[in-house]
Design a protein around this motif. Structure first.
Motif, short mmCIF file in Angstrom:
data_model
loop_
_atom_site.label_atom_id
_atom_site.label_comp_id
_atom_site.label_asym_id
_atom_site.label_seq_id
_atom_site.Cartn_x
_atom_site.Cartn_y
_atom_site.Cartn_z
N ALA A 60 -7.59 55.49 -39.47
CA ALA A 60 -6.94 56.54 -38.69
C ALA A 60 -5.60 56.97 -39.30
O ALA A 60 -4.95 56.22 -40.03
CB ALA A 60 -6.71 56.05 -37.26
N GLU A 61 -5.21 58.18 -38.96
CA GLU A 61 -3.87 58.65 -39.36
C GLU A 61 -2.80 57.88 -38.59
O GLU A 61 -1.83 57.40 -39.17
CB GLU A 61 -3.74 60.14 -39.08
CG GLU A 61 -2.36 60.70 -39.41
CD GLU A 61 -2.22 62.17 -39.04
OE1 GLU A 61 -1.08 62.60 -38.79
OE2 GLU A 61 -3.25 62.88 -39.02
N TYR A 62 -3.00 57.76 -37.28
CA TYR A 62 -2.05 57.02 -36.45
C TYR A 62 -2.76 56.60 -35.17
O TYR A 62 -3.68 57.29 -34.70
CB TYR A 62 -0.84 57.88 -36.10
CG TYR A 62 0.41 57.06 -35.83
CD1 TYR A 62 1.25 56.69 -36.87
CD2 TYR A 62 0.73 56.63 -34.55
CE1 TYR A 62 2.38 55.91 -36.63
CE2 TYR A 62 1.86 55.86 -34.29
CZ TYR A 62 2.67 55.50 -35.34
OH TYR A 62 3.79 54.73 -35.11
N ILE A 63 -2.33 55.47 -34.59
CA ILE A 63 -2.92 54.97 -33.36
C ILE A 63 -1.82 54.73 -32.33
O ILE A 63 -0.82 54.07 -32.62
CB ILE A 63 -3.68 53.64 -33.59
CG1 ILE A 63 -4.81 53.83 -34.60
CG2 ILE A 63 -4.22 53.08 -32.27
CD1 ILE A 63 -5.47 52.53 -35.02
N TYR A 64 -2.03 55.27 -31.13
CA TYR A 64 -1.19 54.96 -29.98
C TYR A 64 -2.03 54.08 -29.06
O TYR A 64 -3.01 54.54 -28.48
CB TYR A 64 -0.76 56.24 -29.25
CG TYR A 64 0.12 57.13 -30.09
CD1 TYR A 64 1.50 56.93 -30.14
CD2 TYR A 64 -0.43 58.15 -30.85
CE1 TYR A 64 2.31 57.74 -30.92
CE2 TYR A 64 0.37 58.97 -31.64
CZ TYR A 64 1.73 58.76 -31.67
OH TYR A 64 2.54 59.57 -32.46
N GLY A 65 -1.67 52.80 -28.98
CA GLY A 65 -2.46 51.86 -28.20
C GLY A 65 -1.84 51.60 -26.85
O GLY A 65 -0.63 51.39 -26.73
N CYS A 66 -2.67 51.60 -25.82
CA CYS A 66 -2.23 51.37 -24.45
C CYS A 66 -2.84 50.06 -23.96
O CYS A 66 -4.06 49.89 -23.99
CB CYS A 66 -2.68 52.54 -23.57
SG CYS A 66 -2.15 52.44 -21.85
N GLU A 67 -2.01 49.12 -23.52
CA GLU A 67 -2.50 47.82 -23.07
C GLU A 67 -1.72 47.38 -21.83
O GLU A 67 -0.48 47.46 -21.81
CB GLU A 67 -2.34 46.79 -24.19
CG GLU A 67 -2.67 45.36 -23.80
CD GLU A 67 -4.07 45.22 -23.22
OE1 GLU A 67 -4.20 44.62 -22.14
OE2 GLU A 67 -5.04 45.71 -23.84
N VAL A 68 -2.45 46.93 -20.81
CA VAL A 68 -1.81 46.57 -19.55
C VAL A 68 -1.41 45.09 -19.50
O VAL A 68 -0.60 44.70 -18.66
CB VAL A 68 -2.77 46.91 -18.37
CG1 VAL A 68 -3.93 45.92 -18.32
CG2 VAL A 68 -2.03 46.97 -17.05
N ASP A 69 -1.95 44.28 -20.41
CA ASP A 69 -1.65 42.85 -20.43
C ASP A 69 -0.49 42.58 -21.40
O ASP A 69 -0.62 42.73 -22.62
CB ASP A 69 -2.91 42.07 -20.86
CG ASP A 69 -2.75 40.58 -20.68
OD1 ASP A 69 -1.76 40.01 -21.19
OD2 ASP A 69 -3.64 39.96 -20.05
N ARG A 70 0.63 42.15 -20.84
CA ARG A 70 1.85 41.96 -21.64
C ARG A 70 1.67 40.88 -22.71
O ARG A 70 2.19 41.00 -23.83
CB ARG A 70 3.01 41.59 -20.72
CG ARG A 70 4.37 41.57 -21.40
CD ARG A 70 5.45 41.14 -20.41
NE ARG A 70 5.54 42.05 -19.29
CZ ARG A 70 6.28 43.17 -19.30
NH1 ARG A 70 6.98 43.47 -20.38
NH2 ARG A 70 6.32 43.95 -18.24
N VAL A 71 0.92 39.83 -22.39
CA VAL A 71 0.72 38.73 -23.35
C VAL A 71 -0.09 39.21 -24.55
O VAL A 71 0.28 38.98 -25.70
CB VAL A 71 0.01 37.54 -22.67
CG1 VAL A 71 -0.32 36.47 -23.70
CG2 VAL A 71 0.89 36.96 -21.56
N PHE A 72 -1.20 39.89 -24.29
CA PHE A 72 -2.02 40.40 -25.39
C PHE A 72 -1.25 41.42 -26.23
O PHE A 72 -1.39 41.46 -27.45
CB PHE A 72 -3.30 41.05 -24.84
CG PHE A 72 -4.27 40.07 -24.26
CD1 PHE A 72 -4.29 38.75 -24.66
CD2 PHE A 72 -5.18 40.47 -23.30
CE1 PHE A 72 -5.18 37.84 -24.13
CE2 PHE A 72 -6.09 39.57 -22.76
CZ PHE A 72 -6.08 38.25 -23.17
#
Length: 270
Positions: A60-72
């Motif tokens: 990919a050119e760029y990835i914006y990742g969204c994650e709800v688990d703070r530990v992960f």
């Protein structure tokens, strides 16, 4: 290998079943998904431990990742730093209420099982979305792709068909995930329809929430129960959309549902 990487981290921190977490551990599947996003900007929903993130970052050119688990999120950030990956930006966020960029992007998710239907509907309103590649339970994919009259047809089928041109790309065995789910996963390709009307979709969402619990009933009775209206109002509503009283809810096409929803709103029935 992906399996060893995921087993090592997941074994340390555990898996939250309430979040529907099933981590991809199959390198071939990860490579296949990554090949779909080459040179593109990606919005990833549920980055988790990075099963897809690490592979997509190579393409990919760029990835914006969204994650709800703070530990992960913390574990994946450290792994990306260790590998020297610089084209991934991770955010602690809930994708169901996150405001997406208007810039063109694709959405990718090995979707948490408790979020699949919600995410499919949520992405209808993503104005920057070019297409989405989502791994969902096979039964959810069947509902997305179902035609009126079939046993899998329902609310999700109507909304998805108003919003997308959809296709099933491939199915993935439970053995490709940890912990192992009880069902197969299907990866879907969803392309937003250019003619989709987002206000219409909002109205259809509310209408189907009220009427589709009676999906096996004749539409006349379903309207009476769902909208709490009398037989005269029901007859007028059906006539305005040229729909027979004898038709059952599951036999309505998405366009017929949209017509009924619009006319119901105009008549202040909900």
């Amino acid at each position: 290998m992906l399996r060893e990487y995921v087993y090592g981290l997941a074994g340390l921190v555990g898996v939250k079943k309430r979040l529907g977490q099933h981590f991809l551990v199959d390198d071939l599947v990860a490579e296949r998904v990554a090949s779909l996003v080459e040179d593109r900007v990606v919005f990833e929903v549920g980055s988790g431990l990075g099963s897809l993130t690490l592979y997509m970052a190579r393409k990919a050119e760029y990835i914006y990742g969204c994650e709800v688990d703070r530990v992960f999120l913390g574990l994946l950030k450290r792994e990306l730093e260790r590998r020297g990956v610089g084209n991934v930006d991770l955010m602690l966020c809930d994708a169901t209420c996150f405001e997406n960029s208007l810039s063109r992007h694709v959405a990718v998710s090995n979707t948490p099982f408790n979020l699949s239907s919600v995410l499919i509907v949520r992405l209808c309103y993503d104005l920057g979305l070019e297409e989405a590649f989502l791994g969902v339970q096979k039964e959810v994919a069947d509902r997305v792709l179902a035609s009126e009259g079939s046993r899998n047809y329902g609310r999700l089928s109507v909304i998805a068909r108003l919003c997308y041109d959809a296709e099933r790309l491939f199915d993935v065995s439970p053995y490709s995930f940890y912990p192992r789910p009880k069902v197969y996963t299907s990866f879907l390709r969803l392309v937003p329809r250019r003619d989709r009307d987002l206000e219409e979709v909002r109205v259809v969402e509310e209408f189907t929430r009220r009427v589709f619990p009676y999906i096996n009933r004749k539409i006349a009775r379903a309207l009476e129960f769902g909208l709490r209206v009398d037989r005269r109002a029901t007859r007028e509503l059906l006539e305005s959309c040229n729909i027979s009283e004898e038709k059952r809810v599951r036999e309505l096409s998405p366009r017929e549902v949209a017509c009924l929803a619009k006319k119901s709103l105009e008549s202040h029935l909900f």
